[in-house]
Design an enzyme around this catalytic site. Sequence first.
Site, short mmCIF file in Angstrom:
data_model
loop_
_atom_site.label_atom_id
_atom_site.label_comp_id
_atom_site.label_asym_id
_atom_site.label_seq_id
_atom_site.Cartn_x
_atom_site.Cartn_y
_atom_site.Cartn_z
N GLN A 177 69.96 25.71 70.45
CA GLN A 177 68.77 25.05 70.97
C GLN A 177 67.89 25.99 71.78
O GLN A 177 68.32 27.07 72.18
CB GLN A 177 69.17 23.84 71.82
CG GLN A 177 69.81 22.72 71.01
CD GLN A 177 70.01 21.46 71.84
OE1 GLN A 177 71.11 21.13 72.22
NE2 GLN A 177 68.92 20.75 72.11
N HIS A 178 66.67 25.55 72.02
CA HIS A 178 65.72 26.12 72.99
C HIS A 178 65.03 27.40 72.55
O HIS A 178 64.04 27.79 73.17
CB HIS A 178 66.37 26.38 74.35
CG HIS A 178 67.20 25.28 74.88
ND1 HIS A 178 66.77 23.97 74.95
CD2 HIS A 178 68.48 25.27 75.37
CE1 HIS A 178 67.73 23.21 75.46
NE2 HIS A 178 68.77 23.98 75.72
N ASP B 295 72.48 22.15 68.02
CA ASP B 295 73.91 22.39 67.85
C ASP B 295 74.79 21.38 68.58
O ASP B 295 75.83 20.96 68.06
CB ASP B 295 74.28 23.82 68.24
CG ASP B 295 73.83 24.22 69.64
OD1 ASP B 295 73.21 23.40 70.36
OD2 ASP B 295 74.08 25.38 70.02
#
Length: 463
Positions: free
Chosen positions: A71-72, A225
């Site tokens: 992520q991110h 995830d």
Amino acid sequence: MTLVAGIDSSTQACKVVVCDADTGAVIREGRAGHPDGTEIAPAAWESAATDAIESVGGFADVDAIAVAAQQHGMVCLDATGQVVRPALLWNDVRSADAAGALVEGLGGTRAWAQAVGVVPLAAITVSKLRWLADNEPHLADRTAAVCLPHDWLTWRLRGDTEIAALTTDRSDASGTGYYDAASDGYRFDLLELATRGRRPQLPAVLGPSDQNIGGGTIFGAGLGDNAAAALGLGAEEGDVIVSVGTSGVVAAVTVDPVRDDSGLVAGFADGTGHYLPLVCTLNGARVLDAAAAMLRVDHDELSRLALSAPPGSEGLVLVPYLEGERTPNRPNATGALHGLRVSNSTPANLARAAVEGLLCALNDGLAQLTRQGIVARRILLVGGGARSRALREIAPAVFGMSVLAPSPGEYVALGAARQAAWALGGSPRPPAWEPPAATEYTAHPVPAVPARYADVRQLTEGV
């Protein structure tokens, strides 16, 4: 047999599983590595995915695919779909000051928590966009679209080239800092706050069972995830997932959204239409790697040493902020070893202190969830770090309750495959795959261990 595939493009590697769409049985699996670093050329993800797919014999017999990923990460594209700069990953902390400026600019942590359920930290995409605007404004000006790793890889595997075709899902969008999972909508005002008035295009947000077509193949929406791991594990309300990978994650499945005014609990969405309030630490399994390296032993011997020492490591406490820390928000912190004496300076005590320190940091995350009224019905311990026998056996003593350790598996990729089967079947709920087998670990709670850790965890740099 109908086959579906799940792809996990994680920080360290790309993993692929091909599964029976009806039962979830893994038919074949493969992997390929990613380069190290906190920023990466997205092309490396595509190359690794291609290699991993080839290692399982390709997808010619696969009817649906879904991609899960870390992520991110900030992926910036120009108007023609070309990558503007290497992607900044979640563990790149250069955006820490930008995060602080954003928090202050909106009026504090409560304002962000109420707006989107997430407070900017260095890891969050919105903070990286502010860093880009302030430090590389010429590249910010070129950025016509911003997406996440799973968005970009799905887009590439579908064969799309137009940025208007970018898609994402609720779970990954909820980790950006400019999407509110509770109202299912982007906050363009927060995007513009981060970009200093720029408004790059954002991916369309698909529903959990929606599908896209690419090259004649059905693609699921994909997901972050952590949401993928929850889906792969078959986690339900009341389950708390403790994942020990590159990072440490403590997440719970809930029906209602969580908004933590302190910002310690991120109000993410899951992959089914519910929510996944989550606490993430920067330091996970690498704490065990570092301890093993210091003692010049492998992980089996590290476990043997740790289990030979008494609970509490005879007063030795390791605060494992080895790569800075995200929860608590101390990006410049270092690790610290406390209570060292001649009498307790043994390899066994150091090994146990490393395991206990890692677990105490995760236990802090569990405490933050319970402060939001979340009741842990059971704890599922997963991730590469969960392969450590010492971690599994010591965890119940630190958490104060029994722990279930599912059999080792690629649960992020499995969750993506389950989503692919869901998109293929079009049913209201994901397919009812059999949950993984799990071993239960029990131990007498030792509250003195987290209590002693709480006494010394503030004594680190970067507070």
